[in-house]
Scaffold this motif. Sequence first.
Motif, PDB file in Angstrom:
ATOM      1  N   GLU A 225      28.153  40.746  28.923  1.00  0.00           N
ATOM      2  CA  GLU A 225      28.272  41.936  29.767  1.00  0.00           C
ATOM      3  C   GLU A 225      27.333  41.853  30.965  1.00  0.00           C
ATOM      4  OE1 GLU A 225      27.538  46.785  29.509  1.00  0.00           O
ATOM      5  OE2 GLU A 225      27.654  45.588  27.675  1.00  0.00           O
ATOM      6  N   GLN A 226      26.104  41.385  30.744  1.00  0.00           N
ATOM      7  CA  GLN A 226      25.122  41.308  31.830  1.00  0.00           C
ATOM      8  C   GLN A 226      25.491  40.249  32.873  1.00  0.00           C
ATOM      9  OE1 GLN A 226      24.299  41.581  28.622  1.00  0.00           O
ATOM     10  NE2 GLN A 226      23.117  43.481  28.542  1.00  0.00           N
ATOM     11  N   GLU A 228      28.610  39.137  33.529  1.00  0.00           N
ATOM     12  CA  GLU A 228      29.990  39.295  34.012  1.00  0.00           C
ATOM     13  C   GLU A 228      30.086  39.456  35.528  1.00  0.00           C
ATOM     14  OE1 GLU A 228      34.085  39.503  33.958  1.00  0.00           O
ATOM     15  OE2 GLU A 228      32.769  39.004  32.283  1.00  0.00           O
TER      16      GLU A 228
END
Length: 373
Positions: A225-226, A228
């Motif tokens: 997520e970080q 992306e």
Amino acid sequence: MTTRLPFTKIIHNPTKPELVLANGHHFLVLNTSTGELIKTYPQDAKVDPVTDYYRCMSFNKDGTLLATSGENKQICVWDTQDWTVKNTKPAHKRINAVQFTSDSSEIVAADKFGDVYNHSLKDDTPVSEDKQLPILGHVSMVTDMVLSEDDKFVVTSDRDEHIRVSRYPNGYNIECFCLGHTDVVTCVSLLPWNKNILVSAGGDGVVRVWDFLKGSQIQAIDLKEQIEPYKPTAADANSKDAIISSLSFDSKNKLVAVAFAKSPAVLILAWNDDKLNYKQTIVTESPILDIAFDNEGKLWMSHDGQQLVSVYNEAFEKVDTIAEKINNTEVCQADKIFDLYTIFGLRKFLDLPENLVTAYADEAKSKKRKTNA
């Protein structure tokens, strides 16, 4: 038209303020406290076809020796006092990881065919290839390797998501496996402030923390997520997802920096309450090739771009002045730059060109014949 070759690998001395930056078949050395160059690019060097470059570098425990290996299948040991070659050892295949034993009497080297050898530094007599036997072998490419602090165990990671803990030097005695990664494992390192703990990372975008002698996972921190927003544009299915290319540890502040192939972002993890926690993201101007914390807590990065190196202080603010000299220095000029992101090829034949699939298949067959012999 020639192009400046970037610094493909960087590593910091464990005891002195010296950063080694690989540049083709040369390397430069920078004082990380002052920014002054200690070892510069040879003045008589001309345009380089770059047929050789450093694949791995490692210091010994007290920083007095540096081991390097490149495309030429040679392991070189350098004296860090005057940067002269102290010893050379022939390697059977191209080396992916190299490390000194704790007393610097041996070098342990893992090659791309999945074998690990130890080379004595007490005897300068080279051992012929048909007489030296590997201490352990994987059926797939070994991607990284680390010795335990007491030299009793060797931890190896491979392309097939495995982390294997073996006895050293009798590697046929397997202690355990650390299993959990779902894509190629690219990095394994001991936590500097607790060397009973192993940290690993790879193509699944997850940093995992292990009690490696038990083969038990302590923590898994998913960073997909970080990263992306900073993923590189995919050239094929192998590069569609971000892949962790390197880890660096700041023992002073108990931080871990995580770099991703072809991405301009570095993620910072902090060690609190005996686990890793996401702290922040540093976004740079160009893709990052390698990272290294110095002994003062500054984070150094080598880049694929106009700026070769950047450095960030303990507050992770960019400090241009200390990197100015290395960015303006003479480095290798090449007519053509080799592929800087072969790490994506470690993934399992996802939409690869047919010629590359054939090449990998031939390599696997050769490895199988070698194992069965």
